[in-house]
Each structure stands twice: as C-alpha cells, then as structure tokens.
Design a protein around this motif. Sequence first.
Motif, PDB file in Angstrom:
ATOM      1  N   MET A   1       0.845  -1.166   0.000  1.00  0.00           N
ATOM      2  CA  MET A   1       0.000   0.000   0.000  1.00  0.00           C
ATOM      3  C   MET A   1       0.895   1.235   0.000  1.00  0.00           C
ATOM      4  SD  MET A   1      -2.996   1.145   2.671  1.00  0.00           S
ATOM      5  CE  MET A   1      -3.592  -0.487   2.900  1.00  0.00           C
ATOM      6  N   PHE A   3       1.076   5.423   0.215  1.00  0.00           N
ATOM      7  CA  PHE A   3       0.371   6.639   0.602  1.00  0.00           C
ATOM      8  C   PHE A   3       1.237   7.826   0.219  1.00  0.00           C
ATOM      9  CE2 PHE A   3      -1.398   3.563   3.549  1.00  0.00           C
ATOM     10  CZ  PHE A   3      -2.744   3.869   3.513  1.00  0.00           C
ATOM     11  N   ASN A   4       0.648   8.773  -0.481  1.00  0.00           N
ATOM     12  CA  ASN A   4       1.303  10.039  -0.749  1.00  0.00           C
ATOM     13  C   ASN A   4       0.636  11.054   0.150  1.00  0.00           C
ATOM     14  OD1 ASN A   4       2.813   8.961  -2.824  1.00  0.00           O
ATOM     15  ND2 ASN A   4       1.214   9.333  -4.334  1.00  0.00           N
ATOM     16  N   THR A   5       1.375  11.711   0.977  1.00  0.00           N
ATOM     17  CA  THR A   5       0.784  12.643   1.921  1.00  0.00           C
ATOM     18  C   THR A   5       1.170  14.064   1.547  1.00  0.00           C
ATOM     19  OG1 THR A   5       1.003  10.975   3.631  1.00  0.00           O
ATOM     20  CG2 THR A   5       0.567  13.205   4.364  1.00  0.00           C
ATOM     21  N   THR A  27      -4.902  14.545  -1.413  1.00  0.00           N
ATOM     22  CA  THR A  27      -4.211  13.409  -0.809  1.00  0.00           C
ATOM     23  C   THR A  27      -4.480  12.189  -1.678  1.00  0.00           C
ATOM     24  OG1 THR A  27      -4.494  14.301   1.413  1.00  0.00           O
ATOM     25  CG2 THR A  27      -4.035  11.953   1.249  1.00  0.00           C
ATOM     26  N   GLU A  29      -4.001   8.018  -2.435  1.00  0.00           N
ATOM     27  CA  GLU A  29      -3.766   6.733  -1.801  1.00  0.00           C
ATOM     28  C   GLU A  29      -3.736   5.642  -2.851  1.00  0.00           C
ATOM     29  OE1 GLU A  29      -6.166   5.836   1.682  1.00  0.00           O
ATOM     30  OE2 GLU A  29      -6.576   7.979   1.898  1.00  0.00           O
ATOM     31  N   ASN A  30      -3.005   4.599  -2.524  1.00  0.00           N
ATOM     32  CA  ASN A  30      -2.904   3.396  -3.341  1.00  0.00           C
ATOM     33  C   ASN A  30      -2.325   3.728  -4.702  1.00  0.00           C
ATOM     34  OD1 ASN A  30      -3.952   2.057  -1.104  1.00  0.00           O
ATOM     35  ND2 ASN A  30      -6.038   2.408  -1.780  1.00  0.00           N
ATOM     36  N   THR A  55      -5.808  -3.029  -4.730  1.00  0.00           N
ATOM     37  CA  THR A  55      -6.074  -1.764  -4.034  1.00  0.00           C
ATOM     38  C   THR A  55      -7.045  -0.915  -4.844  1.00  0.00           C
ATOM     39  OG1 THR A  55      -4.225  -0.651  -5.107  1.00  0.00           O
ATOM     40  CG2 THR A  55      -3.768  -1.705  -2.977  1.00  0.00           C
ATOM     41  N   LYS A  58      -7.546   6.191  -4.671  1.00  0.00           N
ATOM     42  CA  LYS A  58      -8.393   7.118  -3.918  1.00  0.00           C
ATOM     43  C   LYS A  58      -7.780   8.512  -3.949  1.00  0.00           C
ATOM     44  CE  LYS A  58     -10.338   7.420   0.762  1.00  0.00           C
ATOM     45  NZ  LYS A  58     -10.437   6.692   2.035  1.00  0.00           N
TER      46      LYS A  58
END
Length: 189
Positions: A1, A3-5, A27, A29-30, A55, A58
């Motif tokens: 998984m 995550f880009n924050t 934000t 994700e996946n 995944t 998102k």
Amino acid sequence: MVFNTLAIAPVTVNALETVKVEAETGTLENDAKVQNSQSGFSGEGYVYMEDNSSTIPKLTLKVDVAEAGNYELRIGYMAPYGTKQATVEVNGETVGSAIFEESDSFAEVSMGKVNFKKGENTVVLNSTWGYTIIDYITVGDYVAPDRPAITASQTNTCDPNAIEETKKVMAYLASVYGKHILSGQQEIY
C-alpha cells in the motif's frame, strides 16, 4: 500500500461563486499518482488512478464552504481507455457514482446537486475501475437544467361515445397533467 501525503489547504466557496480545486493538490492513496504527460489539463498536472486489483485508487480533496447548502459538484476528467466509474463521497456520505465517458481529451461530468456543510468539506473519489485521469473538481451554485413544459398529449377519451362525466374527468386530468400529483386509494369492501 502506497500513501502520498500532502498538506491540504481547503479552498473556500462563497455564495454565487464557483471554485476549482486541482486534483494534484489532494491526498492520494494506493495507485493514484500525479502526472502531467497528457496535454490540455489545468493546474500543474492531474491524478492518474491506475488499476490494481489489490487496491482501490483514492483521491481526497478539501473544500471550505462559507454557507451550508446545495452546490453543484463537477469533475474534470479524461478517460482514454474506455468509459470508467468512480464512487464520490462528500463528508463520508456517498453522493453517487461518477460515470466518465470515454474521452481522449479533458471533459467534465456533473454530480448534480450535492449538500455541503458550512466550513471544511471532504470530497473523496474512489476509483471503482482504474485507468482514469482526474484533473479537478468544481463546487458552485446549482442551476437546475431547463426542462420543457410537460403537457398532456391525449386529452380526449378513447371512447367517442363516453358519457359526459367521463369526458369531464378526462378534461380535468389533462388540465393538471405535469402540474400536480393526484393520489387515491380504493378499498375492496
């Protein structure tokens, strides 16, 4: 998984104003990633929601609304690999599925009238079938589409020998058609 924050600064919508929030500011994700290889996008790039069976890509965006109410939510997209779909949530509630018709250039789809609360709102796009490009969302005043007037096309009884009372009922039904709702109940007793 993966995550880009990113720190998301909400964009404020004031009355009678449409605000655009670029997808690349959200934000991710996946299997969602910022890219800029396609031409015609707005902002600094777009979000490519790749398809990976393990995944769900998102994208989460923040919009600050000055007044609670119903606003039109539009999504800028490109779907070069066939028609795609994404579930759209506002503040944790699903507001519908966006259908992204196949397009080799950037287009827009409306989610229609969506309720936003006063203050910060969260808009989430969950790709239900990847390989979709999201460019931006806009939030602005909802303007109902123009609709043609509804009129009755059959205003006479089908029986030319109908009694006068039947003709009067038919005339009444034709006069209220498209303007009112009639309701009734019949008992078997």
